[in-house]
Motif scaffolding. Structure first.
Motif, PDB file in Angstrom:
ATOM      1  N   CYS A 175      -6.870   5.947  -8.766  1.00 21.93           N
ATOM      2  CA  CYS A 175      -6.904   6.399  -7.203  1.00 21.93           C
ATOM      3  C   CYS A 175      -6.877   7.671  -7.556  1.00 21.93           C
ATOM      4  O   CYS A 175      -6.657   8.551  -7.862  1.00 21.93           O
ATOM      5  N   LEU A 176      -8.516   8.013  -6.474  1.00 23.03           N
ATOM      6  CA  LEU A 176      -9.016   9.258  -7.068  1.00 23.03           C
ATOM      7  C   LEU A 176      -8.172   9.718  -5.368  1.00 23.03           C
ATOM      8  O   LEU A 176      -8.622  11.366  -5.246  1.00 23.03           O
ATOM      9  N   CYS A 177      -7.451   9.757  -4.393  1.00 23.89           N
ATOM     10  CA  CYS A 177      -6.627  10.241  -3.107  1.00 23.89           C
ATOM     11  C   CYS A 177      -5.964  10.983  -4.097  1.00 23.89           C
ATOM     12  O   CYS A 177      -5.810  12.554  -3.542  1.00 23.89           O
ATOM     13  N   GLY A 221      -1.945   5.287  -4.637  1.00 21.50           N
ATOM     14  CA  GLY A 221      -1.488   4.032  -3.276  1.00 21.50           C
ATOM     15  C   GLY A 221      -1.198   4.332  -2.673  1.00 21.50           C
ATOM     16  O   GLY A 221      -0.430   3.629  -1.249  1.00 21.50           O
ATOM     17  N   THR A 222      -0.815   6.392  -2.170  1.00 26.93           N
ATOM     18  CA  THR A 222      -0.125   6.622  -1.141  1.00 26.93           C
ATOM     19  C   THR A 222      -0.882   7.407   0.390  1.00 26.93           C
ATOM     20  O   THR A 222      -0.393   7.271   1.264  1.00 26.93           O
ATOM     21  N   GLN A 223      -2.130   6.743  -0.463  1.00 23.12           N
ATOM     22  CA  GLN A 223      -3.018   7.651   0.734  1.00 23.12           C
ATOM     23  C   GLN A 223      -3.966   6.446   1.897  1.00 23.12           C
ATOM     24  O   GLN A 223      -3.565   5.827   2.580  1.00 23.12           O
ATOM     25  N   CYS A 224      -5.220   6.443   0.725  1.00 23.63           N
ATOM     26  CA  CYS A 224      -5.510   5.691   2.142  1.00 23.63           C
ATOM     27  C   CYS A 224      -5.346   4.256   1.278  1.00 23.63           C
ATOM     28  O   CYS A 224      -5.977   3.150   2.405  1.00 23.63           O
ATOM     29  N   GLY A 225      -5.045   3.769   0.321  1.00 28.03           N
ATOM     30  CA  GLY A 225      -4.676   2.326  -0.233  1.00 28.03           C
ATOM     31  C   GLY A 225      -5.656   1.572  -0.915  1.00 28.03           C
ATOM     32  O   GLY A 225      -5.269   0.367  -1.192  1.00 28.03           O
ATOM     33  N   LYS A 226      -6.263   1.574  -0.553  1.00 27.70           N
ATOM     34  CA  LYS A 226      -7.431   1.429  -1.580  1.00 27.70           C
ATOM     35  C   LYS A 226      -7.861   0.387  -2.950  1.00 27.70           C
ATOM     36  O   LYS A 226      -8.214  -0.151  -3.464  1.00 27.70           O
ATOM     37  N   CYS A 227      -6.336   1.674  -3.394  1.00 21.54           N
ATOM     38  CA  CYS A 227      -6.396   1.662  -4.728  1.00 21.54           C
ATOM     39  C   CYS A 227      -5.728   0.524  -5.694  1.00 21.54           C
ATOM     40  O   CYS A 227      -4.906   0.520  -6.477  1.00 21.54           O
TER      41      CYS A 227
HETATM   42 FE1  FES Z   1      -5.404   5.426  -4.315  1.00 24.59          FE
HETATM   43 FE2  FES Z   1      -6.977   6.789  -1.703  1.00 24.59          FE
HETATM   44  S1  FES Z   1      -7.128   5.882  -3.887  1.00 24.59           S
HETATM   45  S2  FES Z   1      -5.130   5.996  -2.264  1.00 24.59           S
END
Ligand code: FES
Length: 56
Positions: free
Chosen positions: A4-6, A35-41
């Protein structure tokens, strides 16, 4: 590797969280914020959780 990069969460941190008692993706998300921001992860994070749960 970063899952998760965010939130800057690595697969190692996810494993650690499971060894310390998290027993679902939801627990991990609540603990690490993965996974709590963009959700891509979410997909990859779930996979790491599943794999790790299979090992313990
Ligand atoms: Fe995990 Fe965006 S990479 S929430």
């Amino acid at each position: 590797m970063y899952v998760c990069l965010c939130q800057g969460v690595t697969d190692g941190q996810i494993r650690e969280a499971i060894y310390e008692g998290c027993c679902s993706y939801r627990d991990v998300r609540e603990n690490l914020g993965v996974g709590t921001q963009c959700g891509k992860c979410a997909c990859l994070a779930k996979q790491v959780v599943r794999e790790t749960l299979g090992e313990v």
